[in-house]
Write an enzyme that holds these catalytic residues in place. Structure first.
Site, PDB file in Angstrom:
ATOM      1  N   ASP A  61     -17.462   7.786  -1.896  1.00  0.00           N
ATOM      2  CA  ASP A  61     -16.026   7.430  -2.487  1.00  0.00           C
ATOM      3  C   ASP A  61     -15.566   7.620  -3.134  1.00  0.00           C
ATOM      4  O   ASP A  61     -15.814   9.189  -4.331  1.00  0.00           O
ATOM      5  CB  ASP A  61     -17.465   6.669  -3.630  1.00  0.00           C
ATOM      6  N   ASP A  62     -14.225   8.233  -3.036  1.00  0.00           N
ATOM      7  CA  ASP A  62     -13.100   8.247  -3.268  1.00  0.00           C
ATOM      8  C   ASP A  62     -12.860  10.041  -3.107  1.00  0.00           C
ATOM      9  O   ASP A  62     -12.438  11.038  -3.878  1.00  0.00           O
ATOM     10  CB  ASP A  62     -13.046   8.911  -4.636  1.00  0.00           C
ATOM     11  N   CYS A  97     -10.968   1.020  -3.736  1.00  0.00           N
ATOM     12  CA  CYS A  97     -12.827   0.794  -3.846  1.00  0.00           C
ATOM     13  C   CYS A  97     -12.813  -0.097  -3.186  1.00  0.00           C
ATOM     14  O   CYS A  97     -13.541  -0.485  -1.861  1.00  0.00           O
ATOM     15  CB  CYS A  97     -13.742   1.744  -4.378  1.00  0.00           C
ATOM     16  N   ASN A 331     -10.833   5.864   0.279  1.00  0.00           N
ATOM     17  CA  ASN A 331      -9.678   5.730  -0.397  1.00  0.00           C
ATOM     18  C   ASN A 331      -9.397   7.261  -0.837  1.00  0.00           C
ATOM     19  O   ASN A 331     -10.300   8.395  -0.876  1.00  0.00           O
ATOM     20  CB  ASN A 331      -9.038   5.229  -1.388  1.00  0.00           C
TER      21      ASN A 331
END
Length: 527
Positions: A61-62, A97, A331
Site C-alpha cells: 500500500d503506497d 489507492c 501506487n
C-alpha cells in the site's frame, strides 16, 4: 455361513494363484516394479500438467520504487526478483489507492470501472461498484476455474463502512479476511467471511501485517492438494500511520528522504497545485518527511518477513515450483518532491511507477524486463495463468505472461498507455488553508494542499525504444498542459509544452481523446 464359505473359497483361490506364480515372481518382480514406477511417474506428471499453477499476489500500500522504496526488501528481492523477473517500467494507471485497486481487480481503466477516488461518492466500494465491475472482477473467474481463493488485508478504502457493511463478501472468495476502511496496523475491524472481528493493540495477536501472514500460512496448510490456490495478500505497509513492529522500530535511524532529483524544487511551470507549496521547505517539513520516510521502511520489514515465510511454506508443502508469486504496489509515493510533503495523486513518475517482481513456472531467474507493464495487466495475466480464455473477459489490459515466460506465450508490447485521475476536494474551506478557499483536500499546516477538485488530469505516456514522453491535460479553467521529455529530463523538472511543435501537440491530444474513451481491444490497439 455362506459368506464365510465364499470368503474361504476366494482366499483359497488367491493362495492357489500365489503358489502357481511363486516360481516366476523373482523374475517378474523387477519388471513389475519398473512398470509401476513408469506408470506412477507418468500419472503424476499428467496430474501435475492437468492442475493449473498456483498464484500468490502480494499488494503493498503506497510503496514507491523511484525513491528507494524497495531498499528494505532484501529478502523479497532475493526470493522473487532474483528468482524471476523484475519489471523496471511498471506503472499504475491512476495514482491513488481505491481506483488503482479497482483497476487491479477488473483489468480496466478508471473511466470504465468508474471508481474515481477514495470516497464513497467517488464510487469506492459503492453499490454501483458492487453490482457492476466487481461482479466480473478476476477472483470470480479464478473461482470458476476451481481455484481455492483467499484474501487477507486492505481491500478498498470504503469497504465495510456503509454499502454492504461487513456482511458483504465480494464474489469469488472462499476465505475472506478484509480490513474495514483504510490501512491500520492496530485497533481495526475485519470482515472474516462476512462476520465482524475486532482487534486491539497486542503485537502478538493484532499486528495486521503478521496476522495476514499467519492466516495465509494456515490456509496453505488446510488447502486441498487436488485444486490450485490463489492468495491475494494486501498488507497495510508502508501506508500511514507507519506503525512498525516493535523489533523494527529502531531500524534505519540515520536514513533520510533522498535529496536528489526533484526534491524541494519549485514547480514553477506546472499545474497551480504544484506552484503553491512553500519553497524552500521549512525545517519542520523536512523533519516530518524524514521521519515518515524512515517509518515507511520500518513497516516494510514485516512484509519482507511475510515473503520469506510464504516461500518457506511453499517449499515445505512442495508447491514452490508450481506457484507464481507477484509482488507489487497500488501506487507510488512522494516525500518532498516539488516541495510537496508526503502523498501520491500526482502525474509524475514518483507517484505512477510501482515495483513489480514475479517468479514462477517458465520464468528464468535474474531477468530485468524493460517493456512497460500496467496494473490493469495483472488481471488478464492471472487469468492467462489459470487457463481462462482472455477473449471472453472484458479487460483493457493485456497479459504479460509472454514477456516473462516467452516459452509459454507469444505477445505484443503496447507503445502508449493512459494515466488518469479525478481530483478530490472539500466543498467548504479547509481550516488549515483558508486563503485558498474551497475545493481542496489533503492540506498540511503550512497551507500546502496535495489535492483539489481541479487536480483532474489525463496523460498519454509513451515509452518505447524511440521515445520516453508524457503529455498531460488538466480539466480546469486554465486547460493546463504539461509535457515532459524523460530522456533528457527524467525528473520532469521542465514542462516543455510551449517549446513543442503544434503538430505534435495536436497528435498527442487526439491520441489522448482515443485513450480516454477506449474500452477493451481498442485500449490495446491505439498506436
Amino acid at each position: 455361513m455362506a459368506g464365510l464359505r465364499s470368503g474361504s473359497g476366494a482366499t483359497t483361490r488367491a493362495r492357489q494363484r500365489g503358489h502357481r506364480a511363486a516360481g516366476t515372481l523373482p523374475t517378474l518382480l523387477p519388471l513389475l516394479l519398473l512398470t509401476c514406477c513408469v506408470r506412477c511417474s507418468a500419472a503424476a506428471a499428467a496430474a501435475a500438467a492437468a492442475k493449473p499453477s498456483n498464484i500468490i499476489l502480494i499488494l503493498a500500500d503506497d510503496q514507491d520504487v523511484l525513491l528507494g522504496g524497495m531498499t528494505p526488501m532484501k529478502k523479497t528481492k532475493a526470493l522473487i526478483g532474483d528468482a524471476g523477473a523484475t519489471f523496471v517500467n511498471a506503472f499504475t494507471v491512476t495514482p491513488l489507492c481505491c481506483p488503482s485497486r479497482s483497476s487491479i481487480l477488473t483489468g480496466q481503466y478508471p473511466h470504465n470501472h468508474e471508481v474515481r477516488n477514495n470516497s464513497l461518492s467517488g464510487n469506492c466500494s459503492s453499490l454501483q461498484w458492487q453490482k457492476g465491475p466487481e461482479s466480473t472482477a478476476f477472483p470470480r473467474y479464478l473461482y470458476k476455474q476451481k481455484y481455492q481463493t483467499f484474501f487477507a488485508g486492505k481491500y478498498l478504502n470504503q469497504y465495510g463502512k456503509k454499502d454492504g457493511d461487513v456482511g458483504y463478501v465480494p464474489p469469488g472468495w472462499d476465505q475472506w479476511h478484509a480490513l474495514v476502511g483504510n490501512s491500520q496496523y492496530y485497533n481495526y475491524t475485519l470482515s472474516v467471511n462476512g462476520k465482524e472481528e475486532k482487534h486491539g493493540d497486542s503485537y502478538e495477536k493484532d499486528y495486521f501485517t503478521d496476522l495476514i501472514t499467519n492466516r495465509s500460512l494456515r490456509f496453505l496448510d488446510d488447502r486441498s492438494p487436488q485444486h490450485p490456490f490463489f492468495l491475494m495478500l494486501s498488507p497495510p505497509a508502508p501506508h500511514s500511520p507507519w506503525t512498525a513492529a516493535p523489533q523494527y522500530q529502531k531500524e534505519f535511524a540515520d536514513v533520510k528522504a533522498p535529496r536528489d532529483g526533484s526534491f524541494d524544487k519549485l514547480g514553477k511551470d506546472k499545474h497551480w497545485l504544484l506552484r503553491q507549496p512553500v519553497n524552500p521547505m521549512p525545517d519542520s517539513s523536512l523533519t516530518f518527511l524524514d521521519s515518515a520516510y524512515r517509518k515507511r521502511w520500518q513497516t516494510l520489514l514485516s512484509v519482507d518477513d511475510m515473503v520469506e515465510l510464504l516461500v518457506k511454506k511453499l517449499e515445505s508443502i512442495k508447491e514452490l515450483d508450481n506457484t507464481y508469486i507477484f509482488y507489487t504496489s497500488d501506487n507510488g509515493y512522494h516525500t518532498g518532491q516539488f516541495s510537496l510533503p508526503i502523498d501520491k495523486r500526482q502525474l509524475y513518475e514518483f507517484d505512477i511507477r510501482v515495483p513489480l517482481m514475479v517468479r514462477g513456472p517458465g520464468i528464468k531467474p535474474n531477468q530485468t524486463l524493460q517493456a512497460p507493464v500496467l496494473n490493469i495487466d495483472l488481471a488478464p495475466t492471472l487469468l492467462d495463468i489459470s487457463g481462462v480464455n482472455l477473449s471472453s473477459v472484458n479487460v483493457d489490459g493485456q497479459s504479460f505472461l509472454s514477456q516473462m515466460a516467452p516459452s509459454l506465450r507469444n505477445g505484443t508490447v503496447r507503445p502508449v498507455f493512459l494515466v488518469e485521475y479525478t481530483g478530490e476536494g472539500h466543498p467548504t474551506t479547509d481550516p488549515a488553508c483558508p486563503k485558498l478557499g474551497p475545493g481542496l483536500s489533503q492540506c498540511f499546516p503550512d497551507c500546502v494542499c496535495e489535492d483539489a477538485f481541479n487536480n483532474t488530469y489525463a496523460c498519454v505516456r509513451t515509452l518505447n525504444k524511440d521515445h520516453d514522453l508524457q503529455y498531460c491535460e488538466f480539466a480546469d479553467t486554465e486547460s493546463f498542459v504539461e509535457v515532459y521529455n524523460l530522456v533528457s529530463d527524467p525528473h520532469q523538472l521542465e514542462n516543455v509544452w510551449k517549446k513543442m511543435d503544434p503538430t505534435f501537440l495536436q497528435a498527442m491530444n487526439q491520441q489522448l481523446i482515443k485513450l480516454q474513451s477506449c474500452q477493451g481491444d481498442s485500449c490495446r490497439d491505439i498506436k
